[in-house]
Design a protein around this motif. Structure first.
Motif, PDB file in Angstrom:
ATOM      1  N   TRP A   1       0.846  -1.730   0.143  1.00 26.82           N
ATOM      2  CA  TRP A   1       0.273   0.082  -0.073  1.00 26.82           C
ATOM      3  C   TRP A   1       1.085   1.393  -0.083  1.00 26.82           C
ATOM      4  CZ3 TRP A   1      -4.981  -0.373  -1.963  1.00 26.82           C
ATOM      5  CH2 TRP A   1      -5.327  -1.227  -1.649  1.00 26.82           C
TER       6      TRP A   1
ATOM      7  N   ALA B   1       1.226   1.961  -3.677  1.00 27.48           N
ATOM      8  CA  ALA B   1       0.199   2.002  -4.094  1.00 27.48           C
ATOM      9  C   ALA B   1      -0.392   3.712  -3.589  1.00 27.48           C
ATOM     10  CB  ALA B   1      -1.255   1.417  -3.417  1.00 27.48           C
TER      11      ALA B   1
ATOM     12  N   TRP C   1      -9.541   2.385  -4.407  1.00 22.01           N
ATOM     13  CA  TRP C   1      -8.882   0.728  -3.831  1.00 22.01           C
ATOM     14  C   TRP C   1     -10.345   0.647  -3.268  1.00 22.01           C
ATOM     15  CZ3 TRP C   1      -5.009  -0.001  -6.098  1.00 22.01           C
ATOM     16  CH2 TRP C   1      -3.970   1.249  -6.847  1.00 22.01           C
TER      17      TRP C   1
ATOM     18  N   ILE D   1      -9.334  -3.873  -1.685  1.00 22.14           N
ATOM     19  CA  ILE D   1      -8.477  -3.793  -0.588  1.00 22.14           C
ATOM     20  C   ILE D   1      -8.801  -5.121  -0.247  1.00 22.14           C
ATOM     21  CG2 ILE D   1     -10.236  -3.082   0.966  1.00 22.14           C
ATOM     22  CD1 ILE D   1      -7.296  -2.160   2.379  1.00 22.14           C
TER      23      ILE D   1
ATOM     24  N   TYR E   1      -1.086   3.822   3.663  1.00 23.44           N
ATOM     25  CA  TYR E   1      -1.433   4.416   2.467  1.00 23.44           C
ATOM     26  C   TYR E   1      -2.168   5.870   2.738  1.00 23.44           C
ATOM     27  CZ  TYR E   1      -4.856   6.100  -1.800  1.00 23.44           C
ATOM     28  OH  TYR E   1      -4.736   6.308  -2.689  1.00 23.44           O
TER      29      TYR E   1
ATOM     30  N   THR F   1       1.316   0.580  -8.028  1.00 21.83           N
ATOM     31  CA  THR F   1       0.653   1.242  -8.620  1.00 21.83           C
ATOM     32  C   THR F   1      -0.236   0.127  -9.225  1.00 21.83           C
ATOM     33  OG1 THR F   1       0.939   3.441  -7.685  1.00 21.83           O
ATOM     34  CG2 THR F   1      -1.113   2.623  -8.239  1.00 21.83           C
TER      35      THR F   1
ATOM     36  N   ASP G   1      -3.389  -2.364  -9.453  1.00 20.42           N
ATOM     37  CA  ASP G   1      -5.347  -2.093 -10.303  1.00 20.42           C
ATOM     38  C   ASP G   1      -5.287  -3.938 -11.797  1.00 20.42           C
ATOM     39  OD1 ASP G   1      -5.981   0.303  -9.728  1.00 20.42           O
ATOM     40  OD2 ASP G   1      -3.869   0.937 -11.101  1.00 20.42           O
TER      41      ASP G   1
END
Length: 392
Positions: free
Chosen positions: A15, A18, A189, A193, A214, A261, A265
């Protein structure tokens, strides 16, 4: 053989990756008209709201050891969850394309080799991350995150000790709109998660570490973007790094932040696709999503993502609100149903309310009020329609 689980440190690294994102820096530049004081307040308020929702979503998946889209079945039924899985895959394909586009555009500003070449380089690295797999990325992520941490500190020094014409504050951005833009990133997000907290040894602690890490890093990225626009008058992060002489260091920040990041996805798009068609292999779909995203990034311009962020909020804010009400308050599980119609109706109402609230300027943005309204509707429905299938 005992199943391999991720630790707290690994989840924190995931994270952190991210949060270190060109997209978040660019979104931060949109808040510059508020000025540093109000802008910082909006960033913090928005992230507190968004990351609290992120934490609750992660706890649900972590406790029941299910992916994000599998947990949706607990509120909307087996077939009802397919709608959200499809919407989630679509938004993740969109994010994959946007992230590759932004990363390639910024990288090409530093080293002029052609945007399409950087799209291919970033896409290839993302596929490498996917092939390695989420549970085997520990050492690679440690090295990558350490490098990103150092390079981002350098970027901060360049921005906040530099000089420039500056950008005066004005009324083109309201505080409520700025809060909503800050909420939007952690909200995006939410449907992901649980794909990671379900793999954790200690899911609740891992979710807390994930949300806090995050939140802090994302705020940091927003402040970098906002600070760059306010202090230097420059909205193009790549140009700031180029003018500061960062060169290859700036290039590394851009490429690796985009890869770490966008991997999340694409990976989660693969996991969500398994909810749509159970025989599909999530890792294979993630690779296909990366290829599609790379091709779209080469072909289509994607310079303004605010409408995309608001669309994500209007879809997933009422969805997670219903899940929170069912899991934590009503303690109900509708996963044995095909489609749980009352919750589908409440979600449609929540979606419409969100779109209406976009026209109303509120200090806390419109995500929080929309979620509160949706949760209240769920509680009322829960009392009027007794649910026999209680969550054990």
């Amino acid at each position: 053989m005992e199943e391999k689980r991720t630790g707290l440190f690994e989840n924190g690294l995931i994270w952190f990756g991210a949060g270190v994102s060109i997209a978040e820096i660019l979104t931060g530049t949109y808040l510059a008209p508020l000025g540093m004081g109000k802008g910082l307040a909006a960033i913090i308020v928005g992230h507190i709201i968004g990351c609290l929702m992120l934490f609750l979503a992660g706890v649900i998946g972590g406790k029941v050891r299910k992916s994000a889209m599998e947990t949706v079945k607990m509120s909307f039924g087996q077939k009802g969850s397919v709608l959200f899985a499809v919407l989630n895959v679509l938004q993740l394909v969109g994010w994959t394309a946007i992230m590759i586009y932004d990363g390639a555009l910024a990288a090409d500003s530093v080293m002029h080799t052609g945007r399409w070449i950087w799209c291919l380089v970033i896409g290839a690295l993302i596929i490498l991350w996917i092939v390695i797999g989420i549970t085997n990325l520990g050492k690679i992520n440690t090295v990558a995150m350490a490098a990103l941490f150092i390079l981002t500190l350098i970027l901060c020094k360049v921005i906040f000790t530099g000089s420039g014409v500056g950008t005066p504050s004005d009324d083109s951005m309201t505080f409520g709109a700025a809060v909503e833009l800050a909420v939007a990133m952690p909200l995006s997000w939410l449907p992901l998660i649980s794909d990671y907290t379900r793999e954790a040894k200690e899911p609740v602690k891992a979710t807390a570490v994930s949300a806090v890490t995050y939140g802090i890093v994302s705020c940091w990225m927003y402040v970098i973007g906002m600070g760059a626009a306010i202090i230097t008058g420059e909205y193009d992060i790549a140009q700031i790094m180029l003018k500061a002489g960062l060169g290859i260091l700036g290039l590394l920040i851009i490429v690796f932040s985009t890869v770490t990041t966008t991997f999340l996805d694409a990976y989660s798009a693969g996991i969500s696709s398994e909810t749509v068609v159970s025989r599909w292999n999530g890792k294979h779909v993630a690779i296909v999503v990366t290829v599609i995203g790379t091709a779209a990034a080469i072909v289509y311009p994607m310079d303004n993502i605010t409408d995309f962020l608001y669309l994500i909020g209007s879809v997933f804010a009422p969805m997670i609100a219903i899940q929170i009400a069912d899991f934590f308050l009503l303690k109900q599980d509708k996963s044995s149903r095909a489609v749980y119609v009352p919750n589908m109706i409440i979600w449609v109402i929540g979606f419409v309310v969100y779109r209406i609230l976009m026209n109303v300027d509120m200090p806390v943005g419109n995500t929080l009020p929309d979620m509160v309204i949706t949760i209240i509707l769920c509680l009322i429905a829960g009392k009027l329609i007794p649910e026999k299938n209680q969550k054990k």
